[in-house]
Design a protein around this motif. Structure first.
Motif, mmCIF file in Angstrom:
data_model
loop_
_atom_site.group_PDB
_atom_site.id
_atom_site.type_symbol
_atom_site.label_atom_id
_atom_site.label_comp_id
_atom_site.label_asym_id
_atom_site.label_seq_id
_atom_site.Cartn_x
_atom_site.Cartn_y
_atom_site.Cartn_z
ATOM 1 N N GLU A 70 0.835 -1.203 0.000
ATOM 2 C CA GLU A 70 0.000 0.000 0.000
ATOM 3 C C GLU A 70 0.869 1.253 0.000
ATOM 4 O O GLU A 70 0.587 2.231 -0.711
ATOM 5 N N ALA A 71 1.944 1.233 0.797
ATOM 6 C CA ALA A 71 2.869 2.370 0.830
ATOM 7 C C ALA A 71 3.537 2.556 -0.523
ATOM 8 O O ALA A 71 3.715 3.690 -0.997
ATOM 9 N N LEU A 72 3.912 1.450 -1.164
ATOM 10 C CA LEU A 72 4.535 1.532 -2.488
ATOM 11 C C LEU A 72 3.549 2.068 -3.519
ATOM 12 O O LEU A 72 3.901 2.916 -4.346
ATOM 13 N N ALA A 73 2.306 1.591 -3.469
ATOM 14 C CA ALA A 73 1.288 2.081 -4.407
ATOM 15 C C ALA A 73 1.075 3.578 -4.248
ATOM 16 O O ALA A 73 0.965 4.316 -5.235
ATOM 17 N N SER A 74 1.032 4.045 -3.005
ATOM 18 C CA SER A 74 0.867 5.476 -2.751
ATOM 19 C C SER A 74 2.062 6.267 -3.269
ATOM 20 O O SER A 74 1.908 7.335 -3.879
ATOM 21 N N PHE A 75 3.261 5.741 -3.052
ATOM 22 C CA PHE A 75 4.490 6.382 -3.536
ATOM 23 C C PHE A 75 4.454 6.513 -5.059
ATOM 24 O O PHE A 75 4.731 7.581 -5.614
ATOM 25 N N GLY A 103 -4.543 -6.737 -2.778
ATOM 26 C CA GLY A 103 -3.827 -7.662 -1.903
ATOM 27 C C GLY A 103 -2.364 -7.291 -1.833
ATOM 28 O O GLY A 103 -1.994 -6.180 -1.438
ATOM 29 N N LYS A 104 -1.490 -8.197 -2.273
ATOM 30 C CA LYS A 104 -0.051 -7.935 -2.291
ATOM 31 C C LYS A 104 0.438 -7.619 -3.704
ATOM 32 O O LYS A 104 1.626 -7.730 -3.993
ATOM 33 N N HIS A 105 -0.498 -7.215 -4.577
ATOM 34 C CA HIS A 105 -0.187 -6.895 -5.968
ATOM 35 C C HIS A 105 -0.461 -5.421 -6.237
ATOM 36 O O HIS A 105 -1.242 -4.778 -5.542
ATOM 37 N N ILE A 106 0.173 -4.907 -7.281
ATOM 38 C CA ILE A 106 -0.074 -3.533 -7.729
ATOM 39 C C ILE A 106 -0.509 -3.557 -9.182
ATOM 40 O O ILE A 106 0.028 -4.324 -9.996
ATOM 41 N N LEU A 140 -2.452 2.133 -17.449
ATOM 42 C CA LEU A 140 -1.765 2.929 -18.464
ATOM 43 C C LEU A 140 -2.740 3.240 -19.592
ATOM 44 O O LEU A 140 -2.669 2.678 -20.684
ATOM 45 N N ASP A 141 -3.690 4.105 -19.280
ATOM 46 C CA ASP A 141 -4.652 4.568 -20.285
ATOM 47 C C ASP A 141 -5.368 3.395 -20.956
ATOM 48 O O ASP A 141 -5.487 3.321 -22.172
ATOM 49 N N GLY A 142 -5.844 2.457 -20.120
ATOM 50 C CA GLY A 142 -6.606 1.333 -20.651
ATOM 51 C C GLY A 142 -5.851 0.030 -20.742
ATOM 52 O O GLY A 142 -6.449 -1.044 -20.754
ATOM 53 N N VAL A 143 -4.529 0.089 -20.810
ATOM 54 C CA VAL A 143 -3.702 -1.119 -20.730
ATOM 55 C C VAL A 143 -3.155 -1.182 -19.307
ATOM 56 O O VAL A 143 -2.729 -0.169 -18.758
ATOM 57 N N HIS A 144 -3.208 -2.367 -18.698
ATOM 58 C CA HIS A 144 -2.816 -2.494 -17.306
ATOM 59 C C HIS A 144 -1.542 -3.320 -17.172
ATOM 60 O O HIS A 144 -1.396 -4.363 -17.817
ATOM 61 N N LEU A 145 -0.651 -2.842 -16.318
ATOM 62 C CA LEU A 145 0.559 -3.590 -15.983
ATOM 63 C C LEU A 145 0.398 -4.097 -14.561
ATOM 64 O O LEU A 145 0.322 -3.316 -13.607
ATOM 65 N N GLY A 146 0.297 -5.428 -14.420
ATOM 66 C CA GLY A 146 0.184 -6.027 -13.104
ATOM 67 C C GLY A 146 1.547 -6.390 -12.557
ATOM 68 O O GLY A 146 2.370 -6.998 -13.249
#
Length: 273
Positions: free
Chosen positions: A8-13, A56-59, A63-69
């Motif tokens: 969560e901290a990384l996602a916020s960063f 969960g533990k994923h981010i 990207l404008d409709g394309v997602h990078l998991g």
């Protein structure tokens, strides 16, 4: 292993630094990490980041409709270099680097410090197209996660509490460390079966889960991403503290039987199970 508070901290960063910026280049150092072979990492070049969310533990990076998991697994994490040219950053030696995404003069690195590759990258059209995200249960760090939801998840199952807390399909975001901390706070044995819990013990477990995860999310907020692991380790009361005095009763913290040192508890405080 990064768990919900650290991720969560990384996602916020990342949200504060990436939203509105375009990907100007990519480098896939370890090809095995990309699980969507039909969709190369280069597909995200030129796309602008619209959002960054945690599952969960994923981010998930929108990207404008394309997602990078981004799945970090056991030993994955991220680095951030700003003010460097893409060329210079690409030459910076990082032993565990898996991939790099360039955003002009900034570079997001994805790393894995484990003995075996655990990081996973997916290029998809929606976050839930990542198999491990699609099967996630309710989020353990969600303030709205209720006692009733926990009781339903336990469901009289004959499964040890530590293993159940780490079961991502049941409750997303908890791993090895926070499962130990939650059970210590609840004064419950990690090898006790969910089916054996009384109503009072379910309430204690829910309160410990809520308080532990909430406190950890708040504590990790604003900590530099390079210091997240150290901050997590320093905050542990029993996890990773084999042989040390229990912070509450003064007894000795021991390895949980059968975990081969992978989990810890205080038998004096948690032996009721």
């Amino acid at each position: 292993m990064p768990e919900a508070p650290e991720v969560e901290a990384l996602a916020s960063f990342l949200r504060g630094r990436l939203v509105g910026r375009a990907v100007t280049g990519v480098e896939l150092v370890e090809g095995r990490a990309l699980k969507t072979r039909a969709r190369p990492l280069e597909e995200v070049i030129g796309r602008v980041v619209a959002g960054v969310t945690r599952h969960g533990k994923h981010i998930d990076v929108d990207l404008d409709g394309v997602h990078l998991g981004l799945g970090f697994g056991r030993a994955g994490w991220a680095t951030w270099d700003e003010g460097l040219s893409a060329e210079r950053s690409g030459q910076t030696p990082v032993a565990a680097v898996i991939a790099r995404l360039m955003f002009g003069d900034a570079v997001l690195g994805i790393t894995d410090a484990g003995d075996w590759l655990s990081v996973q990258l997916h290029v998809v059209d929606a976050a839930d197209e990542v198999p491990s995200v699609a099967k996630l249960g309710p989020d353990a760090a969600d303030p709205a996660y209720s006692r009733a939801m926990l009781a339903e998840a336990l469901g009289g199952r004959r499964k040890q509490l530590k293993a159940l807390l780490q079961e991502q399909e049941t409750l997303a975001g908890i791993g090895n460390a926070y499962s130990d901390e939650i059970l210590f706070a609840a004064r419950l044995s990690p090898v006790m079966h969910a089916a054996a819990l009384t109503d009072d013990e379910i309430t204690r477990l829910w309160s410990a889960l809520h308080d532990t995860m909430t406190a950890a999310v708040i504590a990790r907020r604003g900590v530099p991403i390079a210091e997240q692991k150290a901050a997590k380790v320093a905050a542990m009361r029993v996890h990773g503290r084999t042989g040390e005095p229990c912070p509450d009763c003064g007894g000795v913290v021991e390895d949980i039987p059968g975990t081969k040192g992978g989990g810890q508890w205080c038998p004096s405080c948690q032996s009721a199970g």
